[in-house]
Motif scaffolding. Structure first.
Motif, mmCIF file in Angstrom:
data_model
loop_
_atom_site.group_PDB
_atom_site.id
_atom_site.type_symbol
_atom_site.label_atom_id
_atom_site.label_comp_id
_atom_site.label_asym_id
_atom_site.label_seq_id
_atom_site.Cartn_x
_atom_site.Cartn_y
_atom_site.Cartn_z
ATOM 1 N N LYS A 1 0.822 -1.208 0.000
ATOM 2 C CA LYS A 1 0.000 0.000 0.000
ATOM 3 C C LYS A 1 0.860 1.264 0.000
ATOM 4 C CE LYS A 1 -3.804 1.792 2.777
ATOM 5 N NZ LYS A 1 -4.535 1.627 4.024
ATOM 6 N N GLY A 2 1.982 1.212 0.681
ATOM 7 C CA GLY A 2 2.841 2.393 0.761
ATOM 8 C C GLY A 2 3.327 2.849 -0.593
ATOM 9 N N SER A 3 3.731 1.912 -1.416
ATOM 10 C CA SER A 3 4.189 2.273 -2.758
ATOM 11 C C SER A 3 3.039 2.889 -3.555
ATOM 12 C CB SER A 3 4.729 1.040 -3.478
ATOM 13 O OG SER A 3 5.831 0.506 -2.775
ATOM 14 N N ALA A 4 1.822 2.372 -3.335
ATOM 15 C CA ALA A 4 0.658 2.949 -4.017
ATOM 16 C C ALA A 4 0.444 4.395 -3.569
ATOM 17 C CB ALA A 4 -0.594 2.112 -3.724
ATOM 18 N N GLU B 1 11.121 2.361 0.896
ATOM 19 C CA GLU B 1 11.474 0.989 0.529
ATOM 20 C C GLU B 1 11.539 0.066 1.745
ATOM 21 O OE1 GLU B 1 11.743 0.133 -2.649
ATOM 22 O OE2 GLU B 1 11.398 2.205 -3.241
ATOM 23 N N THR B 2 11.161 0.566 2.913
ATOM 24 C CA THR B 2 11.150 -0.272 4.117
ATOM 25 C C THR B 2 9.726 -0.813 4.323
ATOM 26 O OG1 THR B 2 10.585 1.585 5.561
ATOM 27 C CG2 THR B 2 12.917 1.220 5.117
ATOM 28 N N ASP B 3 9.432 -1.257 5.558
ATOM 29 C CA ASP B 3 8.075 -1.738 5.852
ATOM 30 C C ASP B 3 7.024 -0.656 5.634
ATOM 31 O OD1 ASP B 3 8.933 -3.982 8.600
ATOM 32 O OD2 ASP B 3 8.806 -4.287 6.437
ATOM 33 N N VAL B 4 7.474 0.592 5.557
ATOM 34 C CA VAL B 4 6.563 1.685 5.231
ATOM 35 C C VAL B 4 5.865 1.404 3.910
ATOM 36 C CG1 VAL B 4 6.528 4.112 4.472
ATOM 37 C CG2 VAL B 4 7.762 3.455 6.534
ATOM 38 N N ARG C 1 4.848 -1.228 2.783
ATOM 39 C CA ARG C 1 3.852 -2.314 2.864
ATOM 40 C C ARG C 1 2.745 -1.897 3.834
ATOM 41 N NH1 ARG C 1 8.911 -4.788 3.320
ATOM 42 N NH2 ARG C 1 9.591 -5.853 1.468
ATOM 43 N N TYR C 2 2.564 -2.640 4.895
ATOM 44 C CA TYR C 2 1.462 -2.326 5.805
ATOM 45 C C TYR C 2 1.783 -1.204 6.785
ATOM 46 C CZ TYR C 2 -0.905 -6.509 4.200
ATOM 47 O OH TYR C 2 -1.529 -7.439 3.428
ATOM 48 N N GLY C 3 3.018 -0.747 6.798
ATOM 49 C CA GLY C 3 3.384 0.278 7.766
ATOM 50 C C GLY C 3 3.047 1.693 7.349
ATOM 51 N N ILE C 4 2.485 1.886 6.170
ATOM 52 C CA ILE C 4 2.276 3.236 5.629
ATOM 53 C C ILE C 4 1.330 4.067 6.472
ATOM 54 C CG2 ILE C 4 0.450 2.425 4.056
ATOM 55 C CD1 ILE C 4 2.915 5.307 3.402
ATOM 56 N N ASP C 5 0.268 3.454 6.986
ATOM 57 C CA ASP C 5 -0.720 4.236 7.733
ATOM 58 C C ASP C 5 -0.108 4.832 8.998
ATOM 59 O OD1 ASP C 5 -3.532 1.984 6.987
ATOM 60 O OD2 ASP C 5 -2.525 3.527 5.803
ATOM 61 N N ILE C 6 0.546 3.994 9.789
ATOM 62 C CA ILE C 6 1.110 4.498 11.042
ATOM 63 C C ILE C 6 2.272 5.450 10.762
ATOM 64 C CG2 ILE C 6 2.728 2.566 11.408
ATOM 65 C CD1 ILE C 6 0.742 4.580 14.047
ATOM 66 N N PRO D 1 -7.692 -14.473 3.056
ATOM 67 C CA PRO D 1 -7.290 -15.314 4.185
ATOM 68 C C PRO D 1 -5.918 -15.925 3.999
ATOM 69 C CG PRO D 1 -9.065 -16.336 2.909
ATOM 70 C CD PRO D 1 -8.887 -14.975 2.362
ATOM 71 N N GLY D 2 -5.421 -15.942 2.753
ATOM 72 C CA GLY D 2 -4.086 -16.498 2.549
ATOM 73 C C GLY D 2 -2.983 -15.513 2.842
ATOM 74 N N SER D 3 -3.339 -14.279 3.131
ATOM 75 C CA SER D 3 -2.287 -13.286 3.362
ATOM 76 C C SER D 3 -1.541 -13.604 4.649
ATOM 77 C CB SER D 3 -2.879 -11.888 3.418
ATOM 78 O OG SER D 3 -3.800 -11.791 4.471
ATOM 79 N N ASP D 4 -0.325 -13.159 4.696
ATOM 80 C CA ASP D 4 0.537 -13.486 5.820
ATOM 81 C C ASP D 4 0.184 -12.612 7.011
ATOM 82 O OD1 ASP D 4 4.136 -13.941 6.096
ATOM 83 O OD2 ASP D 4 2.533 -14.043 7.569
ATOM 84 N N LEU D 5 -0.528 -13.182 7.992
ATOM 85 C CA LEU D 5 -1.020 -12.395 9.123
ATOM 86 C C LEU D 5 0.115 -11.965 10.029
ATOM 87 C CD1 LEU D 5 -3.981 -14.838 9.812
ATOM 88 C CD2 LEU D 5 -3.893 -12.907 8.252
ATOM 89 N N SER D 6 1.074 -12.868 10.219
ATOM 90 C CA SER D 6 2.209 -12.536 11.058
ATOM 91 C C SER D 6 2.999 -11.394 10.427
ATOM 92 C CB SER D 6 3.085 -13.779 11.213
ATOM 93 O OG SER D 6 4.132 -13.519 12.095
ATOM 94 N N ALA D 7 3.096 -11.373 9.119
ATOM 95 C CA ALA D 7 3.833 -10.302 8.439
ATOM 96 C C ALA D 7 3.121 -8.970 8.627
ATOM 97 C CB ALA D 7 3.971 -10.611 6.948
ATOM 98 N N MET D 8 1.788 -8.978 8.606
ATOM 99 C CA MET D 8 1.025 -7.740 8.810
ATOM 100 C C MET D 8 1.337 -7.152 10.176
ATOM 101 S SD MET D 8 -2.906 -7.832 7.665
ATOM 102 C CE MET D 8 -3.269 -9.342 6.816
ATOM 103 N N LEU D 9 1.250 -7.998 11.193
ATOM 104 C CA LEU D 9 1.520 -7.547 12.561
ATOM 105 C C LEU D 9 2.950 -7.025 12.650
ATOM 106 C CD1 LEU D 9 0.498 -7.501 15.554
ATOM 107 C CD2 LEU D 9 1.518 -9.745 15.803
#
Lengths: 234, 447
Positions: free
Chosen positions: B104-107, B208-211, B213-218, B246-254
């Motif tokens: 999402k961050g790259s978007a 290019e970091t976790d930002v 990916r899912y880190g963009i919001d915070i 449901p196949g997404s990596d939940l641990s990676a999101m956290l």
């Protein structure tokens, strides 16, 4: 006959005297050198324990995991590492200097071999350390991943990873030292090849059903409404 | 900035020239829902900001379900159906694939670059899987920026008590106690951003970091709060959205979300360390009650996951947690056969777990990723305990419970400051902490 015995004895004693006059001074000189090196090593170690603290090295050893590898009890300090390292280096140098006093072909060869081997030993040691570190890192990563993914036997998987990495490191270190290269390499190829063949046969002949059951369970779990809802949004 | 845009985006920006407002919609395989979102965005711009040139930009991650086609072909309502008194202008609508690491961050980066290239005064970003979005959301996200001079508008929703558990259990209490501002939904997913703040985001080099990916919001929320931008919240109603894959990596999101919080703690240490307590962020919008979709939770599985973690991840948790915290966690996991309904994780213990993990993230950079992933079973334990405690509670009572957790985070901030600086811990009763060999446990580290 008595005269012959006397002459033989005289010849032996003469030879003994000759060897003693040739080699005893060298031996004494070698012993003095070794003793001097020992005293210097002990003094250097004592001094380093007194004055060298090395907090930066301590931090590096902790953060890189080398400290835990070398001493799992957690008491390793940079001071001890440096002091003991200097002590043994000085002892070894004294030993080599003592050997060089004899100035024979054999002793010269031994010294040359040791001197040329030293860098390779250091490099092989670093390779092994790197192997241990990498094995621990990847093993721990495998453990955490397997637990999160609900894989069976996560600890065993982690141990397998550690062993494989360590084995590769041993093979590379042996290659570096030019020690039983072919043996280690052959063992590595047999182990990896055998492992791959075993897994293929197991999956193909027997574990296919179990694997299918596992994948089906995983699919069913992921389709459970509760699982989806929990992770709907962060 | 426009020279960093992909060619197609740059050409589009040049052809439009200037735009007052931009609505950004990141997407990946959201063909089913994105049409509705685009229509709401268009309607919002037409109804509430007819004086501005609006552009709706979809930044897509390589969808294979015709998401981009759905964006470009979404039908806009006739003006009279929307009860408009002025002729309805249709906003420009663009769709581009984004570049960079998938996420999402790259978007967002592409959207912000376009907004900057178009000279937009404000930009709103909205999720592409929203089912409850209305045109009013656009007004609520942009009007505080245009009329009241705010730089960052965070959403404020009504959500089911079991929805947004990472927000309720970790991100909201932690960021509130760190930065002293009560932004209730710091990772809500819908934001309004001013041109000034967009420029600041684009100056950063951590895309290019976790930002990314899912880190963009915070990341967006933390920068806005920590760097002194004007931050407010806007009430949007209920948040209803499609279930995640449901196949997404939940641990990676956290890992990515919480890891981003911890990463930003390192950067903004000088900002959060001296702060104590928190204050309310301004809240706009008329609050009303709404009905919410029910959420089922499998508590037994979560408790089982925690017990499994206790059995297998003890050596990893011993690295991350302080000895006393670890001892309490182990005690909690002593009875795997205990009824899941009786499982309870105290607020104080949970707070210490999170704060210890934050400090471990800083102290052990080599293995920080593994430490973060090992948080998953502990997080599931927290959610299971929360669900058990709030089964019979109303939404208002649950909100009070979350408030108590936040106050616990604020109360333990001195503990965080001490741990962060490496000062020895004190026990709960103020006595000196465990010594000697227990402290040496930190040597059993890192790799």
């Amino acid at each position: 006959m008595v005269e012959t015995m006397r002459k033989v004895l005289e010849a032996v004693l003469e030879r003994l005297y000759k060897y003693v006059t040739i080699y005893l001074p060298s031996l004494l000189a070698a012993l003095i050198l070794f003793l001097a090196a020992f005293v210097t090593a002990v003094l250097a170690r004592w001094l380093l324990y007194r004055i060298f603290k090395g907090p930066t090295i301590d931090r590096f050893l902790r953060r890189s995991g080398v400290a835990f590898m070398l001493d799992p009890s957690g008491h390793l300090r940079a001071t001890r590492l440096v002091a003991e390292g200097v002590y043994w280096c000085l002892l070894l140098a004294g030993f080599l200097m003592g050997l060089s006093v004899f100035d024979t072909d054999v002793t010269t060869q031994v010294i040359q071999k040791l001197v040329f081997l030293m860098p390779k030993i250091v490099v092989a040691g670093l390779i092994l350390l790197a192997g241990i570190a990498l094995g621990q890192y990847l093993g721990r990563g495998m453990l955490v991943w397997a637990v999160n993914e609900d894989f069976p036997f996560p600890r065993r998987l982690a141990t397998v990873v550690r062993i494989v990495i360590m084995f590769v490191a041993v093979v590379v270190a042996a290659d570096q030292l030019e020690f039983a290269r072919d043996v280690f390499l052959a063992a590595f190829i047999i182990l990896v090849g055998g492992g791959v063949l075993t897994v293929s046969l197991a999956v193909g002949l027997g574990a296919g059903g179990g694997f299918r059951r596992y994948l089906e369970e995983k699919r069913q779990k992921s389709e459970e409404p509760s699982e989806r809802s929990l992770w709907n949004h962060l | 900035m426009s020279e960093r845009l992909p060619d197609d985006a740059r050409l589009a920006a040049e052809s439009i020239g200037q735009a007052g407002l931009v609505i950004g919609i990141p997407s990946y395989n959201n063909g089913r829902t994105i049409g509705h979102v685009v229509r709401a965005a268009n309607a919002g711009l037409a109804k509430y900001f007819p004086q501005f040139t609006g552009v709706v930009i979809n930044s897509d991650g390589g969808s294979t379900d015709n998401t981009r086609e759905a964006v470009l072909s979404a039908r806009v309502e006739d003006g009279h159906l929307m009860l408009l008194s002025t002729p309805m202008g249709v906003a420009h609508r663009l769709s581009f694939p984004y570049h960079g690491i998938p996420g999402k961050g790259s978007a967002f980066r592409l959207i912000f670059q376009m907004a900057s290239a178009l000279g937009a005064k404000a930009c709103a970003v909205i999720d592409s899987d929203l089912r409850s979005i209305t045109p009013e959301w656009i007004e609520h996200l942009l009007r505080p920026i245009l009329l009241a001079g705010f730089d960052f508008v965070a959403p404020y929703y009504h959500r089911h008590k079991y929805d947004g558990t990472i927000t309720n259990s970790i991100v909201y209490p932690l960021t509130r106690s760190l930065y002293g501002l009560r932004v209730r939904q710091p990772i809500g997913g819908e934001f309004g951003v001013s041109a000034r703040l967009i420029a600041r985001y684009l100056e950063r080099d951590d895309w290019e970091t976790d930002v990314g990916r899912y880190g963009i919001d915070i990341w967006m929320t933390t920068i806005a709060v920590a760097e002194g931008f004007r931050v407010c919240q806007s009430f949007l109603g209920a948040k209803l959205h499609d279930a995640k894959d449901p196949g997404s990596d939940l641990s990676a999101m956290l890992h990515q979300v919480v890891g981003s919080v911890f990463m930003l703690m390192r950067e903004y240490e000088s900002v959060w360390r001296p702060l104590a307590g928190s204050k309310e962020a301004a809240l706009f919008g008329f609050r009303f009650d709404v009905g919410l979709d029910p959420v089922d939770v499998n508590v037994e599985r979560m408790v089982a996951a925690f017990h499994r973690g206790c059995q297998e991840l003890g050596e990893v948790w011993a690295v991350a947690l302080q000895p006393e915290t670890y001892a309490q966690v182990r005690k909690l996991g002593e009875n795997p056969s205990e009824d899941a309904k009786a499982f309870h994780l105290e607020d104080e213990l949970w707070t210490r777990v999170i704060l210890d993990f934050a400090c471990a993230y800083k102290k052990h950079p080599v293995v920080s990723g593994q430490l973060m992933q090992s948080l998953t079973p502990l997080y599931l334990a927290r959610v299971a305990s929360f669900v058990q405690e709030t089964r019979t509670l109303s939404s208002a009572e649950v909100e009070n419970k979350i408030e108590r957790l936040c106050l616990k985070f604020e109360e333990l901030k001195p503990y965080l400051v001490r741990q962060w600086a490496g000062v020895p811990d004190t026990k709960l009763d103020g006595q000196p902490a465990l010594e000697g060999s227990e402290r040496d446990k930190e040597m059993k580290l890192e790799v």
